[in-house]
Enzyme design. Structure first.
Site: not given
Ligand code: BG6
Length: 300
Positions: A154, A262
């Site tokens: 991510h 990501e």
């Molecule tokens: C992304 C998702 O990978 O991560 C989104 O596609 C999400 O939908 C984002 O809002 C952040 O996620 P988190 O759990 O770290 O707030």
């Protein structure tokens, strides 16, 4: 040898690049290539000491992406799984440019997730402003059960001063790809833009993304070259104004300062047979005035 403290491991590359990895989630939180400019974004409201996963850097999403499926073994997990929420073990090595981290089931993980697993994550700086990350997933089970998982890196990329997400362009590599748009309730579509950019809130999952592409940060001299293996899907994410303001761990106007690209395997679940290992790999090359920006992949 890498420099280690209570919460982080710091690497030095052969040409002077630096990287910092938090033990929490084995999250790479800083990548500074030889030009001295930080390439990863980390929210100033988030800490490598937890208690929440780091908001920024490169959190590892495993064993599921997005809201957890409602059936076992995932039904007790939270969004994006647990790998980013646990402290990984740093495996001491001699090379100052390489760090290896491992995660295995522990008492807390076993409360919410039954399958046996081994995760190994290798972070490496190589000459030429390159950061490589390799995730190995092993199914150590001796029973016949496959290990079922999704995996994703991510990655939050910091934009240079004066560059907004809407200034960023991805070469034509995403043109013509099928996607699901999470902002539009998973509406499916085909990317018809010649060059992708981040306008408004962005949350799209592209399938069958290319194994290599180039991102340019507006008129700045900066950009990134991406190369992957076994991470065939690509999520493009930026929360924009409203969602950014609603996130407790996001710094003020955080959305203006980064884009998330990501790479992962998220369009379905991998079923890894007992005794087998799956490997996902990402190579990031920081492009800057020192390294001229290629016009497109063909020029790489
Ligand atoms: C992304 C998702 O990978 O991560 C989104 O596609 C999400 O939908 C984002 O809002 C952040 O996620 P988190 O759990 O770290 O707030």
């Amino acid at each position: 040898m890498a420099e280690v403290d209570d919460h982080t491991v710091k690497l030095k590359g052969p040409g002077g690049a630096a990287a910092t990895i938090a033990l929490l989630g084995a999250t790479v939180v800083s990548f500074i290539p030889e030009d001295g400019e930080e390439r990863l974004f980390k929210s100033s409201k988030s800490s490598v000491a937890g208690p929440k996963p780091v908001r920024g850097g490169i959190p590892i999403v495993w064993p599921c992406f997005g809201p957890a499926p409602k059936e076992p073994p995932f039904d007790k997990l939270t969004q994006h799984g647990f790998a980013r929420s646990h402290v990984w073990k740093y495996e001491q090595g001699n090379d100052p440019a390489v760090a290896v981290f491992t995660l295995e089931p522990n008492a807390d993980i076993k409360k919410v997730y039954a399958p046996d697993f081994r995760l190994k994550y290798t972070v490496k700086l190589t000459a030429g402003d390159v950061l490589e990350t390799t995730l190995d997933v092993t199914n150590p089970s001796t029973a016949s059960d496959p290990l079922k998982f999704q995996a994703l890196l991510h990655s939050y990329f910091r934009l240079p001063e004066g560059t907004l997400p809407s200034d960023v362009t991805i070469d034509d590599s995403l043109t013509g790809l099928r996607y699901k748009d999470k902002v539009l309730n998973f509406q499916e579509g085909t990317e018809d833009r010649k060059s992708f950019t981040f306008v408004d809130e962005t949350d799209r999952v592209y399938a069958d993304a290319p194994k290599s592409f180039v991102v340019k940060y507006g008129k700045s001299q900066q950009g990134l070259k991406f190369e992957f293996s076994n991470l065939g899907d690509l999520v493009t994410w930026n929360p924009h104004v409203e969602k950014s303001a609603s996130m407790a761990d996001m710094e003020e106007d955080g959305w203006k300062k980064f884009i998330c690209l990501e790479p992962g395997h998220v369009h379905d679940f991998i079923n890894l047979q007992p005794g087998q290992t799956w490997t996902g790999f990402q190579r990031l090359t920081a492009l800057s005035a020192r390294l001229s920006l290629p016009a497109n992949n063909a020029a790489l």
